[in-house]
Structures are given as C-alpha cells and as structure tokens.
Design a protein around this motif. Structure first.
Motif, PDB file in Angstrom:
ATOM      1  N   GLY A  39       0.824  -1.193   0.000  1.00  0.00           N
ATOM      2  CA  GLY A  39       0.000   0.000   0.000  1.00  0.00           C
ATOM      3  C   GLY A  39       0.858   1.242   0.000  1.00  0.00           C
ATOM      4  O   GLY A  39       1.993   1.230  -0.488  1.00  0.00           O
ATOM      5  N   LEU A  40       0.318   2.298   0.570  1.00  0.00           N
ATOM      6  CA  LEU A  40       1.030   3.562   0.695  1.00  0.00           C
ATOM      7  C   LEU A  40       1.334   3.790   2.171  1.00  0.00           C
ATOM      8  O   LEU A  40       0.521   3.472   3.032  1.00  0.00           O
ATOM      9  CB  LEU A  40       0.179   4.715   0.173  1.00  0.00           C
ATOM     10  N   ALA A  41       2.500   4.307   2.449  1.00  0.00           N
ATOM     11  CA  ALA A  41       2.862   4.633   3.828  1.00  0.00           C
ATOM     12  C   ALA A  41       3.546   5.985   3.848  1.00  0.00           C
ATOM     13  O   ALA A  41       4.286   6.345   2.921  1.00  0.00           O
ATOM     14  CB  ALA A  41       3.776   3.558   4.409  1.00  0.00           C
ATOM     15  N   TYR A  42       3.280   6.729   4.909  1.00  0.00           N
ATOM     16  CA  TYR A  42       3.865   8.056   5.055  1.00  0.00           C
ATOM     17  C   TYR A  42       5.271   7.936   5.617  1.00  0.00           C
ATOM     18  O   TYR A  42       5.497   7.301   6.641  1.00  0.00           O
ATOM     19  CB  TYR A  42       3.006   8.925   5.975  1.00  0.00           C
ATOM     20  N   ASP A  43       6.207   8.566   4.937  1.00  0.00           N
ATOM     21  CA  ASP A  43       7.598   8.571   5.370  1.00  0.00           C
ATOM     22  C   ASP A  43       7.931   9.963   5.867  1.00  0.00           C
ATOM     23  O   ASP A  43       8.004  10.915   5.087  1.00  0.00           O
ATOM     24  CB  ASP A  43       8.506   8.190   4.206  1.00  0.00           C
ATOM     25  N   PRO A  44       8.120  10.136   7.175  1.00  0.00           N
ATOM     26  CA  PRO A  44       8.394  11.473   7.708  1.00  0.00           C
ATOM     27  C   PRO A  44       9.705  12.079   7.200  1.00  0.00           C
ATOM     28  O   PRO A  44       9.838  13.299   7.151  1.00  0.00           O
ATOM     29  CB  PRO A  44       8.434  11.273   9.217  1.00  0.00           C
ATOM     30  N   GLU A  45      10.649  11.237   6.803  1.00  0.00           N
ATOM     31  CA  GLU A  45      11.918  11.773   6.284  1.00  0.00           C
ATOM     32  C   GLU A  45      11.737  12.494   4.962  1.00  0.00           C
ATOM     33  O   GLU A  45      12.428  13.463   4.690  1.00  0.00           O
ATOM     34  CB  GLU A  45      12.951  10.656   6.157  1.00  0.00           C
ATOM     35  N   THR A  46      10.802  12.017   4.131  1.00  0.00           N
ATOM     36  CA  THR A  46      10.555  12.671   2.843  1.00  0.00           C
ATOM     37  C   THR A  46       9.273  13.500   2.869  1.00  0.00           C
ATOM     38  O   THR A  46       8.961  14.168   1.897  1.00  0.00           O
ATOM     39  CB  THR A  46      10.454  11.629   1.712  1.00  0.00           C
ATOM     40  N   ALA A  47       8.528  13.425   3.976  1.00  0.00           N
ATOM     41  CA  ALA A  47       7.251  14.128   4.134  1.00  0.00           C
ATOM     42  C   ALA A  47       6.296  13.814   2.988  1.00  0.00           C
ATOM     43  O   ALA A  47       5.638  14.688   2.438  1.00  0.00           O
ATOM     44  CB  ALA A  47       7.466  15.630   4.269  1.00  0.00           C
ATOM     45  N   ALA A  48       6.228  12.518   2.628  1.00  0.00           N
ATOM     46  CA  ALA A  48       5.362  12.104   1.525  1.00  0.00           C
ATOM     47  C   ALA A  48       4.937  10.655   1.704  1.00  0.00           C
ATOM     48  O   ALA A  48       5.594   9.882   2.403  1.00  0.00           O
ATOM     49  CB  ALA A  48       6.100  12.260   0.204  1.00  0.00           C
ATOM     50  N   PHE A  49       3.829  10.293   1.044  1.00  0.00           N
ATOM     51  CA  PHE A  49       3.418   8.895   0.980  1.00  0.00           C
ATOM     52  C   PHE A  49       4.167   8.236  -0.161  1.00  0.00           C
ATOM     53  O   PHE A  49       4.434   8.856  -1.195  1.00  0.00           O
ATOM     54  CB  PHE A  49       1.911   8.784   0.732  1.00  0.00           C
ATOM     55  N   ALA A  50       4.506   6.978   0.022  1.00  0.00           N
ATOM     56  CA  ALA A  50       5.211   6.213  -1.007  1.00  0.00           C
ATOM     57  C   ALA A  50       4.740   4.769  -0.960  1.00  0.00           C
ATOM     58  O   ALA A  50       4.145   4.327   0.037  1.00  0.00           O
ATOM     59  CB  ALA A  50       6.720   6.273  -0.776  1.00  0.00           C
TER      60      ALA A  50
END
Length: 106
Positions: A39-50
């Motif tokens: 699925g999609l998960a939020y990555d705080p390091e990139t401040a985006a879902f991936a």
C-alpha cells in the motif's frame, strides 16, 4: 474486519496470494498465519506517501499489522493498504496522487 484468518497448515503455512519469495517467513515458521500487504505509507523523512509493504500476522483470530522495516508493532493511519486488484491503477497515479482528510476519529 477483513478476510477470515486461515488455520495454520502442518508446517505453519497457510493460504497466500503472494509468491513464496515475499511471504513473511518468521511468523510462518513459528506457526502463525501471515501475509504481506502492499500500500502507501507516510515517510516522515521525505514528508510524503510512497509505495511500501508490511506484514499482517494472525494473533488470536485477528489480523494484526506489523512493519519490520520501520520497527512498528502496530500499524497506524500512516499505512494505507491497497487491494491487490487496484494496486497497478494506484501506482499509475503516483506521484500526482493527493489526499484530503474529510474526517478523523480516534
């Protein structure tokens, strides 16, 4: 919610729609039914879902999400599962996919 939890097979296996290379080996080796979720998960390091994958393990008859990549023993709202039949369509929308939170309940 979700599909029923299968009963472990003789070697800890169970039904899976994923090829053996991506099945979660450790829970299955200990006799727990397990599956991989994409699925999609939020990555705080990139401040985006991936795109991201994590696991679900059957515990006491319920599927429980765990993310060994990010050392999470509970899956939270930062993980959004995508049904397998829709994953290619969602991938085609990246990176232009946007979300709007219309309600939140905790």
């Amino acid at each position: 919610g979700g599909p029923p939890v299968p009963t472990p097979g003789p070697r800890g296996g169970g039904p899976s729609t994923h090829p053996p290379a991506v099945r979660p080996p450790r829970p299955r080796a200990r006799g727990f039914p397990a599956r991989t979720v994409t699925g999609l998960a939020y990555d705080p390091e990139t401040a985006a879902f991936a795109l991201h994958s994590w696991n679900e393990v059957a515990v006491e008859g319920r599927w429980r999400g765990v993310d060994p990549t990010w050392a999470q023993t509970r899956i939270d709202a930062t993980h959004i599962p995508i049904p397998e039949e829709r994953s290619l369509a969602v991938m085609g929308l990246l990176p232009k996919l946007a979300f709007e939170v219309v309600a939140a309940e905790y």
